[in-house]
Design an enzyme around this catalytic site. Structure first.
Site, PDB file in Angstrom:
ATOM      1  N   ALA A   1      39.872  39.073  38.024  1.00  0.00           N
ATOM      2  CA  ALA A   1      40.244  38.343  38.003  1.00  0.00           C
ATOM      3  C   ALA A   1      41.555  38.147  39.158  1.00  0.00           C
ATOM      4  CB  ALA A   1      40.568  37.408  36.560  1.00  0.00           C
TER       5      ALA A   1
ATOM      6  N   TYR B   1      47.033  29.494  35.654  1.00  0.00           N
ATOM      7  CA  TYR B   1      46.135  30.966  35.099  1.00  0.00           C
ATOM      8  C   TYR B   1      45.630  30.755  33.867  1.00  0.00           C
ATOM      9  CZ  TYR B   1      46.390  36.034  33.241  1.00  0.00           C
ATOM     10  OH  TYR B   1      45.514  36.577  32.367  1.00  0.00           O
TER      11      TYR B   1
END
Ligand code: UFG
Length: 340
Positions: free
Chosen positions: A85, A151
């Site tokens: 990620a 995020y």
């Protein structure tokens, strides 16, 4: 233990995405030490090849669906531990679409590969950033999830993707929401190496390493005992053991999609962390007080009661000095990170 000895030739394997990253590389070692077969994929955009040892490694992006399917099948993977990620809160504010692409879209492609290869279990690397500004502390898994940055928003979207994937495809999952990961492996030469570095403990340690002359405290006018922010620091080895326990649990019958917080349940202020680092390093570590950093909650402390009850998790490295000492050892040995 001789790895794989008693399990036969077609032992099931675990694929770790992002296994060359900070928490991923520690988890790979933990799984290996528990006798698991492990395979790593990492595109090495942020990860470090040197952090992965003695396991099959593929420099592959999780968006490369055909390659991922081939790896899953070739290695008889039954469980995927998904770390890959983008994970910088500040960057996500400036470039949210990168986070939707790298996290949400890329994970959708990865999960399609899992479904196609008939992989039925996934452990997901999630974050306290899914909660947003806490309305009560310590934070339990029941706390509302209202992320304050892209995020956290994208990690929450993936959590929901996993819940729906269980309902639709029977893909079981355990989602682990970490608080502030810190520390390094106490014996082996792996640790935290981010570029750019934004996290408090490695930034503090750059002062005794003579890479910066002071630490900036981002605000000391919060409603906390010393005015600086409180965070729940959790040793990366304790995160690794939680992943090992989660793999064990997700392989059991009757598990659907579950979520657990991972923290120590104790908050340390920025000033306390700096003071502990002074003790560990023997360096005065000058500090200055600056403005608040946008989007920082005053207090982030976890309740990890559920992980203790259901996973049988018990953090072993739960004092701040140990966490900082282990980080300090790694940074002294690697003052410029892994490769330099
Ligand atoms: N801080 C400073 N000076 C610095 C760096 C940090 O004072 O130079 C402070 C921050 O303001 C914060 C604390 O130190 O109060 C910890 O900051 P980190 O950047 O180390 O960690 P965060 O708490 O911001 O971030 C962590 C995880 C993220 C996650 C987030 C959830 O690293 O992945 O918690 O809010 F998204």
């Amino acid at each position: 233990m001789i790895i794989g000895e008693e399990k036969g030739a077609f032992e099931l394997a675990i694929l770790v995405t992002g296994g060359a990253g900070y928490i991923g590389s520690h988890t790979v070692l933990e799984l290996r030490q528990a006798g698991e077969e492990v395979v790593v994929v990492d595109n090495l955009v942020k990860g470090h090849r040197e952090a992965v040892r003695d396991v099959p490694f593929y420099e592959v992006d999780i968006r490369e669906r055909a390659k991922i399917i081939a790896i899953l099948k070739d290695h008889h993977v039954d469980t995927v531990v998904h770390f890959a990620a983008s994970s910088l809160v500040g960057e996500s504010m400036v470039d949210p679409l990168k986070y939707y692409e790298d996290n949400v879209a890329a994970t959708a492609t990865l999960l399609q590969a899992l479904v196609e290869a008939n992989v039925k279990q996934c452990i997901f690397s999630s974050t306290a950033a899914t909660y947003g500004e806490p309305i009560e502390t310590p934070i339990t898994e029941e706390h509302p999830t209202v992320p304050t940055n892209p995020y956290g928003e994208t990690k929450l979207a993936i959590e929901k993707m996993l819940e729906w994937s269980y309902q639709a495809y029977g893909l079981k999952s355990i989602r682990l929401r970490y608080f502030n990961a810190a520390g390094a492996h106490p014996d082996l030469a792996i640790g935290e190496d981010h570029e750019p570095e934004t996290h408090l403990i490695p930034i503090i340690l750059q002062v005794p390493l003579q890479k910066r002359d002071h630490v900036m405290i981002y605000g000391d006018d919060y409603a906390t005992p010393d005015g600086s922010c409180l965070r729940d620091y959790i040793h990366v080895m304790d995160l690794a053991s939680a992943h090992r326990l989660a793999v064990k649990r997700v392989r059991e019958e009757g598990i659907g999609s579950e979520v657990y917080n991972l923290g120590n349940g104790k908050g340390f202020s920025v000033k306390e962390v700096i003071e502990a680092a002074r003790v560990v390093t023997g360096h005065p570590i000058p500090a200055k007080v600056g403005d608040r950093r946008q989007g920082d909650p005053a207090v982030l402390v976890a309740s990890s009661q559920l992980a203790k009850e259901k996973l049988g998790w018990q953090p072993q490295y739960n004092d701040l000095q140990t966490i900082i000492s282990d980080a300090w050892r790694f940074h002294q040995d690697h003052p410029h990170g892994y490769t330099k």
